[in-house]
Design an enzyme around this catalytic site. Structure first.
Site, PDB file in Angstrom:
ATOM      1  N   ASP A  59       0.842  -0.650   0.084  1.00 29.19           N
ATOM      2  CA  ASP A  59      -0.080  -0.164   0.089  1.00 29.19           C
ATOM      3  C   ASP A  59       1.095   0.992   0.020  1.00 29.19           C
ATOM      4  O   ASP A  59       1.833   1.430   1.172  1.00 29.19           O
ATOM      5  CB  ASP A  59      -0.627   0.036   1.437  1.00 29.19           C
ATOM      6  CG  ASP A  59      -1.841   0.964   0.996  1.00 29.19           C
ATOM      7  OD1 ASP A  59      -1.623   1.795   0.296  1.00 29.19           O
ATOM      8  OD2 ASP A  59      -2.646   1.560   1.963  1.00 29.19           O
ATOM      9  N   ASN A  86       5.126   4.469 -10.404  1.00 31.09           N
ATOM     10  CA  ASN A  86       3.764   4.145 -11.448  1.00 31.09           C
ATOM     11  C   ASN A  86       2.529   5.007  -9.993  1.00 31.09           C
ATOM     12  O   ASN A  86       1.959   5.386 -10.528  1.00 31.09           O
ATOM     13  CB  ASN A  86       4.064   3.770 -11.942  1.00 31.09           C
ATOM     14  CG  ASN A  86       2.463   3.091 -12.475  1.00 31.09           C
ATOM     15  OD1 ASN A  86       2.090   4.153 -13.978  1.00 31.09           O
ATOM     16  ND2 ASN A  86       1.497   2.362 -12.224  1.00 31.09           N
ATOM     17  N   TYR A 150      -3.555  17.729  -7.010  1.00 32.38           N
ATOM     18  CA  TYR A 150      -2.506  16.375  -8.062  1.00 32.38           C
ATOM     19  C   TYR A 150      -1.943  17.236  -9.088  1.00 32.38           C
ATOM     20  O   TYR A 150      -0.706  16.347  -8.693  1.00 32.38           O
ATOM     21  CB  TYR A 150      -4.006  15.788  -9.153  1.00 32.38           C
ATOM     22  CG  TYR A 150      -2.913  15.061  -9.598  1.00 32.38           C
ATOM     23  CD1 TYR A 150      -3.079  13.444  -9.387  1.00 32.38           C
ATOM     24  CD2 TYR A 150      -2.975  15.797 -11.427  1.00 32.38           C
ATOM     25  CE1 TYR A 150      -2.007  12.344 -10.557  1.00 32.38           C
ATOM     26  CE2 TYR A 150      -2.183  14.584 -12.042  1.00 32.38           C
ATOM     27  CZ  TYR A 150      -1.950  13.511 -11.264  1.00 32.38           C
ATOM     28  OH  TYR A 150      -1.950  12.140 -12.745  1.00 32.38           O
ATOM     29  N   ALA A 152       0.208  19.646  -8.500  1.00 31.77           N
ATOM     30  CA  ALA A 152       1.100  20.021  -7.806  1.00 31.77           C
ATOM     31  C   ALA A 152       2.271  18.937  -7.781  1.00 31.77           C
ATOM     32  O   ALA A 152       3.376  19.374  -7.275  1.00 31.77           O
ATOM     33  CB  ALA A 152       0.791  21.254  -6.526  1.00 31.77           C
ATOM     34  N   LYS A 154       2.645  16.261  -9.012  1.00 35.80           N
ATOM     35  CA  LYS A 154       3.208  15.827 -10.135  1.00 35.80           C
ATOM     36  C   LYS A 154       4.107  17.196 -10.554  1.00 35.80           C
ATOM     37  O   LYS A 154       5.382  16.111 -11.288  1.00 35.80           O
ATOM     38  CB  LYS A 154       2.170  15.475 -11.123  1.00 35.80           C
ATOM     39  CG  LYS A 154       1.005  14.049 -10.921  1.00 35.80           C
ATOM     40  CD  LYS A 154       2.193  12.985 -10.894  1.00 35.80           C
ATOM     41  CE  LYS A 154       1.318  11.723 -10.951  1.00 35.80           C
ATOM     42  NZ  LYS A 154       1.902  10.873 -10.447  1.00 35.80           N
TER      43      LYS A 154
END
Length: 197
Positions: A59, A86, A150, A152, A154
């Site tokens: 997890d 990933n 999201y 930010a 990345k």
């Protein structure tokens, strides 16, 4: 003989989508691949059809599982050549409706977990003069609403990639990021408001 013959690849979030597709390509090129994910059934579906791919339940919200995944890959095959970060998390929605715990959860999966995977993998990647691939997004460099946290996270992944490339160059470890656009995966279908975003 393929360049990937007998190399060992660790792919986080390999049970479906981009991670699964990458695992299948690496295996086809001769690599041994360990995929991680939270759902054992999804991992088993992938591994059942390809003996070069093994699964490991982990997890990404649990940083301790990062080291365990790396250790399992090395235990299985004695080395580690490629890490593909990933696994990802993200929500879309108005900024004022996203609470502190949700923001922290996104960064824990998208920024902290890849960092812990790479920290555990570093000595093995140095030994193999290996490769780190961080999965980013077009939103890592492109603004989008309502995607702020999201995006930010990345953007952080992309800057980590640049910094790690410099830091690990003396160890002969290459570090790259892939900034994909929208891909029709279960992740996108379950988390994103519209597949046209």
């Amino acid at each position: 003989m393929s360049y990937m013959e007998n190399k060992v690849v660790l792919i986080t979030g390999g049970g479906n989508g981009i991670g699964r597709a990458a695992a299948e390509v690496f295996a086809r090129e001769g690599a041994n691949v360990l995929i991680t994910g939270r759902r054992a059934a999804a991992l088993e579906e992938v591994t059942a059809s390809n003996p070069a791919i093994q699964g490991f339940v982990a997890d990404a919200a649990d940083s301790a599982s990062a080291g365990a995944a790396v250790e399992h890959a090395v235990k299985l095959w004695g080395r580690l050549d490629v890490v593909v970060n990933n696994v990802g998390d993200g929500s879309v929605g108005p900024m004022e409706l996203v609470d502190a715990d949700r923001i922290a959860a996104i960064f824990k999966v998208n920024v902290v977990y890849p960092s812990m995977v790479c920290a555990a993998a570093l000595p093995h990647l140095e030994a193999s003069e290996g490769l780190i691939v961080n999965m980013s997004s077009t939103y890592g460099s492109k603004a989008g609403a309502p995607l702020s946290y999201y995006a930010a996270s990345k953007a952080a992944v992309e800057h980590l990639t640049r910094c790690w490339a410099l830091e690990f160059a003396p160890k002969k470890i290459r570090v790259n990021a892939i900034a994909s656009g929208p891909v029709e995966t279960t992740f996108m279908q379950s988390r994103w408001v519209s597949p046209t975003m």
